[in-house]
Motif scaffolding. Structure first.
Motif, PDB file in Angstrom:
ATOM      1  N   THR A  29      39.981  93.693 115.028  1.00 30.05           N
ATOM      2  CA  THR A  29      39.044  94.380 115.914  1.00 30.05           C
ATOM      3  C   THR A  29      39.142  95.891 115.791  1.00 30.05           C
ATOM      4  O   THR A  29      38.231  96.601 116.196  1.00 30.05           O
ATOM      5  N   ASP A  72      42.437  83.422 112.336  1.00 25.81           N
ATOM      6  CA  ASP A  72      40.991  83.543 112.452  1.00 25.81           C
ATOM      7  C   ASP A  72      40.610  84.909 111.901  1.00 25.81           C
ATOM      8  O   ASP A  72      41.099  85.931 112.382  1.00 25.81           O
ATOM      9  N   GLU A  73      39.734  84.923 110.909  1.00 24.84           N
ATOM     10  CA  GLU A  73      39.361  86.181 110.264  1.00 24.84           C
ATOM     11  C   GLU A  73      38.669  87.139 111.218  1.00 24.84           C
ATOM     12  O   GLU A  73      38.630  88.340 110.964  1.00 24.84           O
ATOM     13  N   GLU A  74      38.112  86.635 112.306  1.00 24.11           N
ATOM     14  CA  GLU A  74      37.474  87.507 113.282  1.00 24.11           C
ATOM     15  C   GLU A  74      38.484  88.132 114.230  1.00 24.11           C
ATOM     16  O   GLU A  74      38.165  89.066 114.959  1.00 24.11           O
ATOM     17  N   MET A  75      39.731  87.623 114.218  1.00 22.37           N
ATOM     18  CA  MET A  75      40.743  88.106 115.138  1.00 22.37           C
ATOM     19  C   MET A  75      41.857  88.878 114.438  1.00 22.37           C
ATOM     20  O   MET A  75      42.493  89.746 115.048  1.00 22.37           O
ATOM     21  N   SER A 123      43.376  90.843 110.714  1.00 16.18           N
ATOM     22  CA  SER A 123      43.031  91.441 109.432  1.00 16.18           C
ATOM     23  C   SER A 123      43.592  90.604 108.289  1.00 16.18           C
ATOM     24  O   SER A 123      44.415  89.703 108.483  1.00 16.18           O
TER      25      SER A 123
END
Length: 315
Positions: A17, A113-116, A118
């Protein structure tokens, strides 16, 4: 909402993020000289203990480098899994530690999780086995985005080294023997695996006492004071129409128990609970948010809090 003390989230420090957020840290410490990679870095110590890192000069890594320092014999971690892990972060240019969870013995929860997370942390977790110590190196841009990470003292041209100990894989839900619900408890609404609310129809009024019971009694070790536990939970005030907070629809959460990091009712109830349990509790105001309540959550100072909590892991 369960937390009494809000600390900076490790996910905010280490996760994806932060990519491309913030200004470049001042005083960029990179000299842009060539240096060594993980092969020239010495990492000693047992899994779960503070790693002893010895630098052989400045470390540079253009691509993500991964080295399994110690291979565990547990299950392989897959995308979407949640893992309780210790992590040590170092700056490969200054050759200094930037962050560690070891000294305070507060392992952190990572969800692959790639959204959470790096790419640095994804590669340090996915495909590795529980019980492993894994070292990962990458550029600051790969780890944190073009700005680096000023909170960790890592400039945008620095190199990041992470030592990750994969301690425990978190199950999807409670594991144990189902128990009869007590008469004082509301019924669960929605999916039994992931409840969406509490139904107070026919539930007697709170009597001002702290109450707890197992809906599922786990078969794991009893939670000890000071441990980091991983839970899914849902909270709703007595007579409320919907929860004021819950994690079942998102990701589990982790925190230290028995040390004042959460409301007193949690500390008093969950220490001693077997891992794998689903616990239901009624918490009077003085063991919740007190006379001031929690205006942001719509909780008055007279409200009794009801929680259902799945104790998924402890370390």
């Amino acid at each position: 909402m369960i937390r009494r003390i809000l600390a900076p989230s490790l996910a905010l420090l280490l996760g994806a993020t932060l990519v491309a957020c913030g200004d470049d840290p001042e005083g960029d410490s990179s000299s842009n000289t060539s240096g060594s990679g993980l092969a020239d870095l010495s990492i000693e110590g047992e899994v779960g203990s503070n790693p002893e890192v010895t630098w052989d000069g400045e470390l540079q890594a253009d691509d993500v480098e991964v080295e399994v320092v110690t291979e565990g014999d547990g299950e392989e971690v897959e995308a979407g899994d949640s893992v309780l892990s210790h992590v040590w972060i170092g700056n490969g240019v200054t050759q200094q530690m930037a962050f560690s969870t070891y000294d305070a013995q507060t392992p952190q929860l990572f969800t692959v999780d790639e959204e959470m997370l790096s790419e640095l942390f994804i590669q340090g977790l996915e495909g590795q086995t529980i019980g492993s110590r894994v070292a990962v190196a990458a550029s600051a841009e790969t780890a944190f985005g073009p700005a680096g990470n000023s909170q960790l003292g890592i400039g945008n041209k620095d190199t990041v080294v992470a030592v990750i100990d994969l301690l425990e894989q978190v199950p999807d839900g409670p594991e144990g023997a189902e128990q009869q619900a007590p008469t004082w408890a509301p019924s669960l609404v929605g999916d039994e695996e992931a409840p969406t609310g509490l139904d107070f129809s026919g539930t007697p009024k709170p009597d001002g006492e702290l109450k707890s019971a197992y809906l599922i009694e786990g078969e794991g070790d009893a939670v000890e004071k000071g441990q980091t536990i991983v839970v899914d939970y849902l909270g709703q005030v007595y007579g409320g129409k919907k929860p004021f907070d819950e994690s079942f629809s998102a990701q589990p959460t982790s925190f230290q128990i028995g040390v004042g990091a959460v409301v007193k009712g949690w500390d008093q109830t969950l220490v001693g609970a077997p891992v794998g349990s689903r616990v239901i509790m009624a918490i009077p105001p003085e063991l919740g948010y007190g006379k001031q309540g929690n205006e942001g959550a719509g909780i008055k100072g007279t409200d009794t809090l009801y929680f259902v909590v799945d104790v998924l892991a402890a370390n």
